[in-house]
Write a protein that holds these residues in place. Structure first.
Motif, PDB file in Angstrom:
ATOM      1  N   GLY A  75     -12.497   3.526  -3.314  1.00 38.64           N
ATOM      2  CA  GLY A  75     -11.109   3.122  -3.486  1.00 38.64           C
ATOM      3  C   GLY A  75     -10.938   1.705  -3.967  1.00 38.64           C
ATOM      4  O   GLY A  75     -11.895   0.998  -4.296  1.00 38.64           O
ATOM      5  N   LEU A  86       0.827  -1.205   0.000  1.00 38.84           N
ATOM      6  CA  LEU A  86       0.000   0.000   0.000  1.00 38.84           C
ATOM      7  C   LEU A  86       0.864   1.260   0.000  1.00 38.84           C
ATOM      8  O   LEU A  86       0.549   2.238  -0.698  1.00 38.84           O
ATOM      9  CB  LEU A  86      -0.938  -0.005   1.209  1.00 38.84           C
ATOM     10  N   GLU A 107     -12.046   6.931   1.191  1.00 36.74           N
ATOM     11  CA  GLU A 107     -12.132   6.107  -0.024  1.00 36.74           C
ATOM     12  C   GLU A 107     -12.584   4.692   0.324  1.00 36.74           C
ATOM     13  O   GLU A 107     -12.218   3.723  -0.346  1.00 36.74           O
ATOM     14  CB  GLU A 107     -10.801   6.104  -0.760  1.00 36.74           C
ATOM     15  N   ALA A 137      -4.210  -4.017  -8.207  1.00 39.25           N
ATOM     16  CA  ALA A 137      -3.268  -2.899  -8.321  1.00 39.25           C
ATOM     17  C   ALA A 137      -2.280  -3.092  -9.468  1.00 39.25           C
ATOM     18  O   ALA A 137      -1.079  -2.840  -9.327  1.00 39.25           O
ATOM     19  CB  ALA A 137      -2.530  -2.709  -7.001  1.00 39.25           C
ATOM     20  N   LEU A 188      -4.331   5.054   5.816  1.00 40.33           N
ATOM     21  CA  LEU A 188      -3.046   5.367   5.201  1.00 40.33           C
ATOM     22  C   LEU A 188      -2.722   6.822   5.513  1.00 40.33           C
ATOM     23  O   LEU A 188      -3.614   7.676   5.494  1.00 40.33           O
ATOM     24  CB  LEU A 188      -3.091   5.169   3.687  1.00 40.33           C
ATOM     25  N   GLU A 195      -6.588   9.880  -7.355  1.00 41.76           N
ATOM     26  CA  GLU A 195      -5.519   9.920  -8.348  1.00 41.76           C
ATOM     27  C   GLU A 195      -5.963  10.599  -9.634  1.00 41.76           C
ATOM     28  O   GLU A 195      -5.145  11.176 -10.363  1.00 41.76           O
ATOM     29  CB  GLU A 195      -5.025   8.505  -8.643  1.00 41.76           C
ATOM     30  N   PHE A 225      -6.867   4.397  -6.377  1.00 42.00           N
ATOM     31  CA  PHE A 225      -7.614   5.277  -5.481  1.00 42.00           C
ATOM     32  C   PHE A 225      -8.191   6.429  -6.278  1.00 42.00           C
ATOM     33  O   PHE A 225      -7.536   6.974  -7.175  1.00 42.00           O
ATOM     34  CB  PHE A 225      -6.721   5.766  -4.346  1.00 42.00           C
ATOM     35  N   LYS A 232      -8.855   3.821 -11.144  1.00 45.75           N
ATOM     36  CA  LYS A 232      -7.545   4.054 -10.544  1.00 45.75           C
ATOM     37  C   LYS A 232      -7.541   3.277  -9.233  1.00 45.75           C
ATOM     38  O   LYS A 232      -8.601   2.961  -8.690  1.00 45.75           O
ATOM     39  CB  LYS A 232      -7.316   5.534 -10.254  1.00 45.75           C
ATOM     40  N   THR A 237      -2.899  14.425  -3.519  1.00 43.30           N
ATOM     41  CA  THR A 237      -2.731  13.418  -2.474  1.00 43.30           C
ATOM     42  C   THR A 237      -3.306  13.959  -1.174  1.00 43.30           C
ATOM     43  O   THR A 237      -3.227  15.166  -0.915  1.00 43.30           O
ATOM     44  CB  THR A 237      -1.258  13.036  -2.253  1.00 43.30           C
ATOM     45  N   GLN A 253       2.277   1.760  -3.455  1.00 41.05           N
ATOM     46  CA  GLN A 253       1.292   2.082  -4.492  1.00 41.05           C
ATOM     47  C   GLN A 253       0.517   3.369  -4.209  1.00 41.05           C
ATOM     48  O   GLN A 253      -0.434   3.677  -4.919  1.00 41.05           O
ATOM     49  CB  GLN A 253       0.287   0.923  -4.616  1.00 41.05           C
ATOM     50  N   SER A 254       0.908   4.114  -3.170  1.00 39.96           N
ATOM     51  CA  SER A 254       0.114   5.286  -2.798  1.00 39.96           C
ATOM     52  C   SER A 254       1.009   6.412  -2.300  1.00 39.96           C
ATOM     53  O   SER A 254       2.235   6.309  -2.296  1.00 39.96           O
ATOM     54  CB  SER A 254      -0.892   4.911  -1.702  1.00 39.96           C
ATOM     55  N   PHE A 255       0.373   7.474  -1.840  1.00 40.85           N
ATOM     56  CA  PHE A 255       1.041   8.633  -1.248  1.00 40.85           C
ATOM     57  C   PHE A 255       1.610   8.325   0.131  1.00 40.85           C
ATOM     58  O   PHE A 255       2.441   9.079   0.651  1.00 40.85           O
ATOM     59  CB  PHE A 255       0.019   9.765  -1.082  1.00 40.85           C
TER      60      PHE A 255
END
Length: 393
Positions: A219, A81, A215, A291, A255, A230, A227, A225, A235, A84-86
């Protein structure tokens, strides 16, 4: 006499006993096409072989140890996670409601540790849904959620959906954060415009308040996407996820950036079950599938096909439907007829949908629905529309 199951739901007279992909089998043998996915939960459908294998393998090894110890499956999912994310860090919960509780605590603790204990207020938007805990209903504020449950948790106020200009005026010296769903689910499949989400991010940065994105429903690939935020190229500081991340197994997460999470030190929060080996084994299997660029691209392709067919459905039944809403495979039919009439007629046509506010019927199928199943879904929705129109006559 009160039933043994607390009657807080008006349940449909249906009992599903088996599922496979987008199909569910009722106890009487009828097969229903599932456009609800357990309210956006079963992102890979029912009894997905990959998820069954991951759960079975883990169940034969270790079920639960608590967060007093290292959990390898949890670490793997957190790493995925973050990659794959901020986010810089993740805390695992069992639900979106629990994720909301932590998001609120995290925002307030952040300012407390920064020497601003007065910054506790959180701005939300009307029509929101952030779960049914005390913090969740206070953050959403709607009478349907809050009536009879006072006194409400203080420190929450609510703005008109889409009125981003009002956010600037509403922020004060006691504002800690703004919380928003990039796409409202329960509120009637209402996406926030990308420009508005970008402006909201800018306002928060200028004012020095945290941005919390919910989300939970939009999400994990639902919009095409990983999330939904995006799409706007922004972010958040803190984000709540759940539903799809477990593919049907109870799992949620918060997150956050390192800065936003800086107040959450040892002993400030916990969960007995959150991030247990079973849940995280399934969550890892979900992430390994969803993902990926190929999977997300196919979600968008199927979204275009589904929406095109739904636009035709609306055009053919203007007395029943008003418009198609949403993005990705998070779509809604704004109805002229009562939305529950459409949902109930759908049951007769053996298609499952989910009602929402603003007289909307939600369409939240498993993300791996096929083109043929999309065609069948719209055919069944047409049967439902014909039935509703006949009832009106």
């Amino acid at each position: 006499m009160i039933p043994s199951v607390l009657p807080t739901y008006n349940r449909a007279d249906l009992t599903f006993v088996k599922g496979e992909g987008v199909w569910m089998t009722e106890a009487d043998g009828r097969r229903f096409l599932d456009l609800g996915a357990g309210i956006a939960v079963n992102v890979l459908g029912h009894a997905n072989p990959t998820l069954v294998s991951a759960l079975t393998e883990q169940a034969q090894a270790l079920w639960h140890v608590s967060n007093l110890y290292n959990i390898p499956q949890q670490q793997t999912l957190a790493d995925a996670l973050v990659a794959q994310s901020f986010a810089d860090t993740v805390f695992f919960t069992n639900s979106g409601t629990e994720a909301c509780e932590l998001a609120v605590k995290m925002a307030r603790k952040y300012w407390f540790d920064k020497g601003h204990p007065e910054k506790v207020d959180i701005l939300g938007f009307e029509g929101s849904f952030h779960g049914r805990s005390s913090a969740g209903i206070a953050a959403a504020g709607g009478e349907k959620l809050t009536k009879g449950f006072g006194p409400l948790l203080p420190g929450f106020s609510h703005l008109t959906w889409g009125d981003i200009a009002a956010v600037n005026d509403a922020i004060t010296d006691t504002t800690a954060a703004v919380i928003v769903e990039p796409v409202q689910g329960e509120g009637g499949i209402r996406p926030m415009e990308d420009d508005d989400l970008r402006e909201l991010r800018h306002i928060c940065e200028e004012a020095g308040v945290l941005l919390i994105l919910d989300e939970v429903q939009c999400g994990v690939g639902r919009t095409g996407k990983l999330f939904a935020h995006e799409w706007a190229g922004i972010t958040p500081d803190i984000m709540m996820v759940a539903k799809g991340i477990g593919g049907g197994f109870p799992l949620g997460a918060v997150l956050a950036t390192q800065d936003a999470a800086s107040g959450m030190t040892a002993g400030t929060h916990g969960s007995t079950y959150g991030g247990n080996p079973l849940a995280c084994a399934v969550g890892n299997a979900v992430m390994n599938t969803v993902a990926t660029p190929e999977f997300l691209s196919d979600v968008m392709r199927k979204s275009g096909l589904f929406r095109q067919k739904l636009e035709g459905l609306v055009a053919s039944h203007p007395d029943v439907f008003e418009e198609v809403r949403g993005t990705g495979l998070m779509l809604g039919l704004k109805c002229k007829a009562l939305n529950m009439d459409v949902v109930n007629a759908g049951y007769d046509a053996q298609v499952v949908t989910v009602p929402a506010a603003d007289n909307v019927v939600r369409l939240l199928p498993p993300l791996n629905i096929t083109d043929d199943e999309i065609t069948q879904a719209v055919e069944r929705l047409e049967q439902a529309a014909i039935q509703v129109a006949a009832q009106k006559d």
